[in-house]
Design a protein around this motif. Sequence first.
Motif, short mmCIF file in Angstrom:
data_model
loop_
_atom_site.label_atom_id
_atom_site.label_comp_id
_atom_site.label_asym_id
_atom_site.label_seq_id
_atom_site.Cartn_x
_atom_site.Cartn_y
_atom_site.Cartn_z
N PHE A 1 22.32 64.63 -18.85
CA PHE A 1 20.95 65.09 -19.03
C PHE A 1 20.14 64.11 -19.84
N ARG A 2 18.89 63.97 -19.45
CA ARG A 2 17.98 63.11 -20.18
C ARG A 2 16.72 63.93 -20.46
N ILE A 3 16.20 63.79 -21.66
CA ILE A 3 15.02 64.56 -22.03
C ILE A 3 13.87 63.61 -22.33
N GLU B 1 18.20 64.79 -14.77
CA GLU B 1 19.64 64.55 -14.70
C GLU B 1 19.85 63.18 -14.09
N MET B 2 20.72 62.36 -14.71
CA MET B 2 20.96 61.01 -14.20
C MET B 2 22.04 61.06 -13.13
N LYS B 3 21.67 60.66 -11.93
CA LYS B 3 22.62 60.65 -10.83
C LYS B 3 22.74 59.24 -10.30
N GLU B 4 23.68 59.04 -9.43
CA GLU B 4 23.86 57.74 -8.78
C GLU B 4 22.55 57.27 -8.13
N GLU B 5 21.87 58.23 -7.46
CA GLU B 5 20.65 57.84 -6.76
C GLU B 5 19.40 57.99 -7.63
N GLY C 1 10.47 41.80 -17.67
CA GLY C 1 10.74 40.64 -18.50
C GLY C 1 12.22 40.54 -18.79
N GLU C 2 12.97 41.54 -18.42
CA GLU C 2 14.39 41.58 -18.78
C GLU C 2 15.28 41.28 -17.60
N GLU C 3 14.81 41.60 -16.42
CA GLU C 3 15.65 41.43 -15.24
C GLU C 3 14.91 40.56 -14.23
N LEU D 1 17.93 45.31 -6.57
CA LEU D 1 19.21 45.99 -6.45
C LEU D 1 19.12 47.43 -6.92
N ARG D 2 18.44 47.61 -8.05
CA ARG D 2 18.27 48.96 -8.57
C ARG D 2 17.42 49.78 -7.59
N ALA D 3 16.37 49.14 -7.08
CA ALA D 3 15.47 49.84 -6.15
C ALA D 3 16.24 50.29 -4.92
N ASP D 4 17.18 49.46 -4.44
CA ASP D 4 17.98 49.86 -3.28
C ASP D 4 18.82 51.09 -3.60
N ARG D 5 19.43 51.06 -4.80
CA ARG D 5 20.26 52.20 -5.18
C ARG D 5 19.43 53.48 -5.26
N LEU D 6 18.19 53.34 -5.74
CA LEU D 6 17.34 54.52 -5.91
C LEU D 6 16.61 54.88 -4.62
N GLY E 1 13.26 54.40 -25.95
CA GLY E 1 14.56 55.03 -25.72
C GLY E 1 15.69 54.06 -25.99
N ASP E 2 16.87 54.62 -26.21
CA ASP E 2 18.05 53.80 -26.48
C ASP E 2 18.37 52.91 -25.29
N PRO E 3 19.13 51.85 -25.52
CA PRO E 3 19.52 50.98 -24.41
C PRO E 3 20.30 51.76 -23.34
N GLY E 4 19.97 51.52 -22.10
CA GLY E 4 20.74 52.11 -21.01
C GLY E 4 20.47 53.58 -20.75
N ILE E 5 19.45 54.14 -21.37
CA ILE E 5 19.23 55.58 -21.22
C ILE E 5 18.57 55.87 -19.87
N GLY E 6 17.88 54.88 -19.32
CA GLY E 6 17.27 55.09 -18.00
C GLY E 6 15.77 54.88 -17.96
N LYS E 7 15.24 54.09 -18.89
CA LYS E 7 13.79 53.86 -18.93
C LYS E 7 13.32 53.13 -17.68
N SER E 8 14.07 52.06 -17.34
CA SER E 8 13.65 51.28 -16.16
C SER E 8 13.78 52.13 -14.91
N THR E 9 14.83 52.94 -14.85
CA THR E 9 15.05 53.80 -13.69
C THR E 9 13.88 54.77 -13.52
N LEU E 10 13.50 55.42 -14.62
CA LEU E 10 12.42 56.40 -14.56
C LEU E 10 11.13 55.75 -14.09
N1 LIG Z 1 25.66 53.36 -9.87
C1 LIG Z 1 25.26 54.19 -10.81
N2 LIG Z 1 25.56 55.49 -10.78
C2 LIG Z 1 25.16 56.34 -11.71
N3 LIG Z 1 24.42 56.00 -12.76
C3 LIG Z 1 24.10 54.72 -12.88
C4 LIG Z 1 24.49 53.74 -11.92
N4 LIG Z 1 23.98 52.56 -12.30
C5 LIG Z 1 23.33 52.78 -13.45
N5 LIG Z 1 23.39 54.07 -13.79
C6 LIG Z 1 22.78 54.70 -14.97
O1 LIG Z 1 21.60 54.06 -15.27
C7 LIG Z 1 21.59 53.66 -16.63
C8 LIG Z 1 20.81 52.38 -16.79
O2 LIG Z 1 19.48 52.68 -16.53
P1 LIG Z 1 18.31 51.72 -16.91
O3 LIG Z 1 18.68 50.32 -16.62
O4 LIG Z 1 17.11 52.31 -16.28
O5 LIG Z 1 18.23 51.92 -18.47
P2 LIG Z 1 17.21 51.27 -19.47
O6 LIG Z 1 16.84 52.35 -20.44
O7 LIG Z 1 16.14 50.58 -18.75
O8 LIG Z 1 18.14 50.23 -20.22
P3 LIG Z 1 17.72 48.90 -21.00
O9 LIG Z 1 17.31 49.33 -22.36
O10 LIG Z 1 18.97 48.11 -21.03
O11 LIG Z 1 16.64 48.25 -20.21
C9 LIG Z 1 23.03 53.49 -16.99
O12 LIG Z 1 23.26 53.69 -18.37
C10 LIG Z 1 23.68 54.58 -16.17
O13 LIG Z 1 23.64 55.80 -16.87
#
Ligand SMILES: Nc1ncnc2c1ncn2[C@@H]1O[C@H](COP(=O)(O)OP(=O)(O)OP(=O)(O)O)[C@@H](O)[C@H]1O
Length: 457
Positions: free
Chosen positions: A246-248, A266-270, A125-127, A134-139, A96-105
């Motif tokens: 939205f993320r697919i 759907e990408m939300k704060e949590e 390996g990146e963080e 920090l991310r885990a706390d947010r989630l 997936g593209d950078p920042g799309i949410g792979k690590s979050t998922l």
């Molecule tokens: N506080 C927040 N509230 C809402 N959305 C957030 C918040 N913090 C991060 N995000 C979302 O999470 C995304 C980053 O997610 P993540 O780090 O999982 O992406 P990634 O695909 O792993 O990126 P990378 O390729 O850089 O590793 C951000 O682009 C943003 O959409």
Amino acid sequence: MAKRKTKYVCQECGYETPKWMGKCPSCHNWNTFVEEMEASSSSRHTFQVQSGTKSKPEKITAIQSEEEPRVTTKMPEFNRVLGGGIVPGSLVLIGGDPGIGKSTLLLQVSSQLARKQMNVLYISGEESARQTKLRADRLGVTSDNLYVLAATNLLDISNQIEQLNPSFVVIDSIQTIYREEVTSAPGSVSQVRECTSELMRIAKSKGIPIFIVGHVTKEGSIAGPRLLEHMVDAVLYFEGERHHTFRILRGVKNRFGSTNEMGIFEMKEEGLREVNNPSEIFLEERSQGAAGSTVVASMEGSRPVLVEIQALISPTSFGNPRRMATGIDHNRVPLLMAVLEKRVGLMLQNQDAYVKVAGGVKLDEPAIDLAVAVSIASSFRDQVSRPDDVLIGEVGLTGEVRRVARIDQRVQEAAKLGFQRAIIPAKNLDGWTTPNNIEIVGVNTVQEALKVTLGGN
Ligand SMILES: Nc1ncnc2c1ncn2[C@@H]1O[C@H](COP(=O)(O)OP(=O)(O)OP(=O)(O)O)[C@@H](O)[C@H]1O
Ligand SMILES: [Mg+2]
């Protein structure tokens, strides 16, 4: 000291040559060769010793086939894309593209599995471990069974896997992991290939499912050789538009399930939240009673999704008319316009056409043709079709409306969402039981469909 040999490796396809070249003779890409050190024969030997398993040929009838139960997460969308859950011992690549949410998922998936009393190892390996925390706390991820390791050396990683013996491993990302024996930089073809094959060996020999994150290049393929996609068991793409929440999650290859499946989040704060009824979301912002808007029931894998198709037809002011399509194959638009011109007599040659699938989804099946054609005609004539109509059908070059697959599921989904009338291919009328809360109209040609939806002739 013996001179170290170097070779040039195409970063797109993995083609190797002793001399630098501008164009790759195998994949025809320009400027893709990078100099890499050849692995010394001794290190190559150790690879073979490691990967050499002592298995013997067995009769296929004698092999035990009892399927190990899949591990399911609490996210049905995720399970469905994988073909019903995580297969033990599988190696899955998520791109997936950078920042799309792979690590979050993957962190959310890890947390859910950890809550099931499974030991989970999340390797970043990146963080740093603190960033991950920090991310885990947010989630809201808290579990004693979830271990985080910030490491990039594959030897460390495999030792840790050996020690901890986890039931699920995430590698974030493959481009940062390296093997010492391979001299090229992390992320290069050789590193990615060698690391993946080692991970494959770990996954298969220990029966641990391993999920790998892979970066995606500008062109939309996973960075590193295409070979990577062949090596793993499943390739999933996580996509979405930066401006939409939205993320697919889409399966591109899957050795254990259908590849057409799609999961919507759907990408939300949590964190990521599942969207259980995508049709409702896609139709939420629909402008009812506007010319150029129709709704189609398209199959996304095994699930029907209702999506709005919008068309805007306006006179060309200068030069060649423009034909633009977002979310559908852009070749379909001129083709359907030619059919409308020749078979229905609409004078479209001096008109610009913009066709868009609302909500940022991509549709690539022929059953959407009829909806696109009616949208174009509706915008051109400035006539509105009924907002509770749904259109399904493939359009042929003679203007005929052709049969589509799984008509019953599509119509049922439309009826469920309160649509009153389905315009479908006449050839699809027989052979299934129609729901009684929706009117079904069969059409043979585009002309007939326009008559039914827009009136006139
Ligand atoms: N506080 C927040 N509230 C809402 N959305 C957030 C918040 N913090 C991060 N995000 C979302 O999470 C995304 C980053 O997610 P993540 O780090 O999982 O992406 P990634 O695909 O792993 O990126 P990378 O390729 O850089 O590793 C951000 O682009 C943003 O959409
Ligand atoms: Mg990440």
